[in-house]
Motif scaffolding. Sequence first.
Motif, PDB file in Angstrom:
ATOM      1  N   GLY A 173      -3.937 -44.695  -0.060  1.00 56.78           N
ATOM      2  CA  GLY A 173      -4.056 -43.358  -0.635  1.00 56.78           C
ATOM      3  C   GLY A 173      -3.310 -43.170  -1.936  1.00 56.78           C
ATOM      4  O   GLY A 173      -3.543 -42.185  -2.645  1.00 56.78           O
ATOM      5  N   ASP A 174      -2.412 -44.098  -2.283  1.00 61.45           N
ATOM      6  CA  ASP A 174      -1.684 -43.971  -3.547  1.00 61.45           C
ATOM      7  C   ASP A 174      -2.624 -44.152  -4.732  1.00 61.45           C
ATOM      8  O   ASP A 174      -3.594 -44.916  -4.671  1.00 61.45           O
ATOM      9  N   VAL A 175      -2.326 -43.445  -5.812  1.00 61.23           N
ATOM     10  CA  VAL A 175      -3.006 -43.656  -7.091  1.00 61.23           C
ATOM     11  C   VAL A 175      -2.034 -44.447  -7.967  1.00 61.23           C
ATOM     12  O   VAL A 175      -0.933 -44.783  -7.532  1.00 61.23           O
ATOM     13  N   PHE A 176      -2.400 -44.727  -9.210  1.00 62.30           N
ATOM     14  CA  PHE A 176      -1.575 -45.571 -10.065  1.00 62.30           C
ATOM     15  C   PHE A 176      -1.407 -44.949 -11.443  1.00 62.30           C
ATOM     16  O   PHE A 176      -2.322 -44.308 -11.951  1.00 62.30           O
ATOM     17  N   ASP A 199       2.409 -41.356  -5.322  1.00 61.22           N
ATOM     18  CA  ASP A 199       1.901 -40.557  -4.210  1.00 61.22           C
ATOM     19  C   ASP A 199       1.111 -39.395  -4.802  1.00 61.22           C
ATOM     20  O   ASP A 199       1.644 -38.620  -5.596  1.00 61.22           O
ATOM     21  N   PRO A 200      -0.181 -39.254  -4.456  1.00 56.33           N
ATOM     22  CA  PRO A 200      -1.001 -38.225  -5.096  1.00 56.33           C
ATOM     23  C   PRO A 200      -0.624 -36.800  -4.687  1.00 56.33           C
ATOM     24  O   PRO A 200      -0.937 -35.851  -5.406  1.00 56.33           O
ATOM     25  N   VAL A 224      -7.702 -46.023  -6.328  1.00 57.30           N
ATOM     26  CA  VAL A 224      -6.861 -45.627  -5.192  1.00 57.30           C
ATOM     27  C   VAL A 224      -6.610 -46.851  -4.312  1.00 57.30           C
ATOM     28  O   VAL A 224      -7.519 -47.653  -4.081  1.00 57.30           O
ATOM     29  N   ALA A 225      -5.382 -46.980  -3.817  1.00 61.42           N
ATOM     30  CA  ALA A 225      -5.062 -48.070  -2.891  1.00 61.42           C
ATOM     31  C   ALA A 225      -5.776 -47.825  -1.566  1.00 61.42           C
ATOM     32  O   ALA A 225      -5.677 -46.748  -0.986  1.00 61.42           O
TER      33      ALA A 225
END
Length: 197
Positions: free
Chosen positions: A54-57, A85-86, A185-186
């Motif tokens: 759920g993490d973005v970069f 963390d979004p 997104v992970a």
Amino acid sequence: MKQISIRNEREEASGCAGCLGGSTRRQVLTSMAGMAAMTYVPLVYATAEGPQKGDVFVLADSPAAPLTIDDIKLGQKQIFAVPMDPVTKKVKDGSRLAKVLFVKFDEAALDARTKDVAAAGVLAFSAVCTHAGCDVSSWRAQEKKLLCFCHFTQFDPLDGGKVVAGPAPRALPVLPLTLEGKVLVAAGGFSAAPGVA
């Protein structure tokens, strides 16, 4: 010469032949092993700060908007980013081991296994070499290989980050990706512990 023999006689009399500063060799080695373990603990702990599902970069050198599929160019040198963390917008940049590299390929060049972890041709890996912990900072465009300049290990991103040359003992950990609109997104965490494990 006489001083050396006197010193040896004293050590032998004390039962401490080969002592180093009053410590036995075993004590010194035990102490060194303890120090080595202490230096490894942060690396193990840091993996918990890495990318999670759920993490973005955001770009590692200038965190701003989340990384999108358009930010990664086909066939060009890898881009470095860190997870965010979004929901909380907390950037997870407290450890080098959280750093991720992204490369993009024509989707037709990906086999089924690689397509499963890619997002529109974009692949993600740990940015930290598995040999000595340097950044995998170079790109061999003709060979389509990632290169760590520290000891010249080459990794094949089209084959799960496999080592194809150099001293690294294992592949780069893979990070599965998905897309939300155009945002990368992970889809999970790294496939293995990043860095020197």
